[in-house]
Design a protein around this motif. Sequence first.
Motif, PDB file in Angstrom:
ATOM      1  N   GLY A   1       0.960  -1.109  -0.201  1.00  0.00           N
ATOM      2  CA  GLY A   1      -0.219  -0.152  -0.023  1.00  0.00           C
ATOM      3  C   GLY A   1       1.176   1.123   0.483  1.00  0.00           C
ATOM      4  N   LEU A   2       1.598   1.171   0.104  1.00  0.00           N
ATOM      5  CA  LEU A   2       3.271   2.115   0.522  1.00  0.00           C
ATOM      6  C   LEU A   2       3.442   2.844  -1.346  1.00  0.00           C
ATOM      7  N   ARG A   3       3.022   2.248  -1.752  1.00  0.00           N
ATOM      8  CA  ARG A   3       3.570   2.982  -3.495  1.00  0.00           C
ATOM      9  C   ARG A   3       2.316   4.055  -3.591  1.00  0.00           C
ATOM     10  N   ASP A   4       0.921   3.569  -3.726  1.00  0.00           N
ATOM     11  CA  ASP A   4       0.069   4.432  -4.234  1.00  0.00           C
ATOM     12  C   ASP A   4       0.206   5.582  -3.016  1.00  0.00           C
ATOM     13  N   ILE A   5       0.369   5.012  -1.589  1.00  0.00           N
ATOM     14  CA  ILE A   5       0.203   6.570  -0.941  1.00  0.00           C
ATOM     15  C   ILE A   5       1.571   7.297  -1.284  1.00  0.00           C
ATOM     16  N   ALA A   6       2.646   7.255  -1.645  1.00  0.00           N
ATOM     17  CA  ALA A   6       3.982   7.442  -1.948  1.00  0.00           C
ATOM     18  C   ALA A   6       3.817   8.273  -2.824  1.00  0.00           C
ATOM     19  N   ARG A   7       2.703   8.050  -4.144  1.00  0.00           N
ATOM     20  CA  ARG A   7       2.463   8.564  -5.350  1.00  0.00           C
ATOM     21  C   ARG A   7       1.671   9.858  -5.338  1.00  0.00           C
ATOM     22  N   THR A   8       0.271   9.694  -4.368  1.00  0.00           N
ATOM     23  CA  THR A   8      -0.861  10.779  -4.609  1.00  0.00           C
ATOM     24  C   THR A   8       0.054  11.496  -3.540  1.00  0.00           C
ATOM     25  N   GLU A   9       1.157  11.187  -2.609  1.00  0.00           N
ATOM     26  CA  GLU A   9       1.823  12.568  -2.124  1.00  0.00           C
ATOM     27  C   GLU A   9       2.946  13.382  -2.576  1.00  0.00           C
ATOM     28  N   PHE A  10       3.284  12.710  -3.394  1.00  0.00           N
ATOM     29  CA  PHE A  10       4.655  13.843  -4.573  1.00  0.00           C
ATOM     30  C   PHE A  10       3.902  13.715  -4.738  1.00  0.00           C
ATOM     31  N   LYS A  11       2.813  13.595  -5.924  1.00  0.00           N
ATOM     32  CA  LYS A  11       1.982  14.429  -6.616  1.00  0.00           C
ATOM     33  C   LYS A  11       1.223  16.133  -5.872  1.00  0.00           C
ATOM     34  N   GLN A  12       0.882  15.804  -5.265  1.00  0.00           N
ATOM     35  CA  GLN A  12       0.187  16.642  -4.953  1.00  0.00           C
ATOM     36  C   GLN A  12       0.986  17.260  -3.868  1.00  0.00           C
ATOM     37  N   TYR A  13       1.836  17.779  -3.841  1.00  0.00           N
ATOM     38  CA  TYR A  13       3.090  18.723  -4.201  1.00  0.00           C
ATOM     39  C   TYR A  13       3.899  19.411  -5.276  1.00  0.00           C
ATOM     40  N   LYS A  14       3.997  18.115  -6.872  1.00  0.00           N
ATOM     41  CA  LYS A  14       4.215  18.773  -7.377  1.00  0.00           C
ATOM     42  C   LYS A  14       4.463  20.447  -8.334  1.00  0.00           C
ATOM     43  N   HIS A  15       3.496  20.658  -7.948  1.00  0.00           N
ATOM     44  CA  HIS A  15       3.368  21.923  -8.511  1.00  0.00           C
ATOM     45  C   HIS A  15       3.921  22.883  -7.317  1.00  0.00           C
ATOM     46  N   LEU A  16       4.551  22.244  -6.294  1.00  0.00           N
ATOM     47  CA  LEU A  16       5.606  23.920  -6.033  1.00  0.00           C
ATOM     48  C   LEU A  16       6.425  24.004  -6.410  1.00  0.00           C
ATOM     49  N   LYS A  17       7.052  24.876  -6.192  1.00  0.00           N
ATOM     50  CA  LYS A  17       8.445  25.677  -7.846  1.00  0.00           C
ATOM     51  C   LYS A  17       9.557  26.437  -6.375  1.00  0.00           C
ATOM     52  N   PRO A  18      10.892  25.512  -6.295  1.00  0.00           N
ATOM     53  CA  PRO A  18      11.603  26.082  -5.653  1.00  0.00           C
ATOM     54  C   PRO A  18      11.958  27.905  -5.010  1.00  0.00           C
ATOM     55  N   LYS A  19      12.130  28.315  -6.325  1.00  0.00           N
ATOM     56  CA  LYS A  19      12.091  29.847  -6.690  1.00  0.00           C
ATOM     57  C   LYS A  19      10.826  29.800  -5.116  1.00  0.00           C
ATOM     58  N   ASP A  20       9.827  30.261  -5.259  1.00  0.00           N
ATOM     59  CA  ASP A  20       8.562  30.271  -4.736  1.00  0.00           C
ATOM     60  C   ASP A  20       8.386  30.134  -3.131  1.00  0.00           C
TER      61      ASP A  20
END
Length: 83
Positions: A28-47
């Motif tokens: 079950g960890l794979r799906d949870i990790a993917r969801t969590e990383f996708k949730q924040y992929k829009h964040l840009k380091p600059k901001d």
Amino acid sequence: MTVGRSKLVRDVLHLYADYMRLSRQVQGLRDIARTEFKQYKHLKPKDNLIYIEYLLRRGKSQLATLQGQGVKSISLSSKPREQ
């Protein structure tokens, strides 16, 4: 000429890879990790540098807990919130 990735991006990718490796042992960890990383992929380091560093530290801490506790299975009790 190729442009190298920043240390922050490399750290995030390394953490993701660590989660994927652990997901071979924890059901079950794979799906949870993917969801969590996708949730924040829009964040840009600059901001969002401080927030990304916080998420990275939190992710490393959670990974260490999962590895140290001998967890065999994991699941979400509720649907992740949309942003």
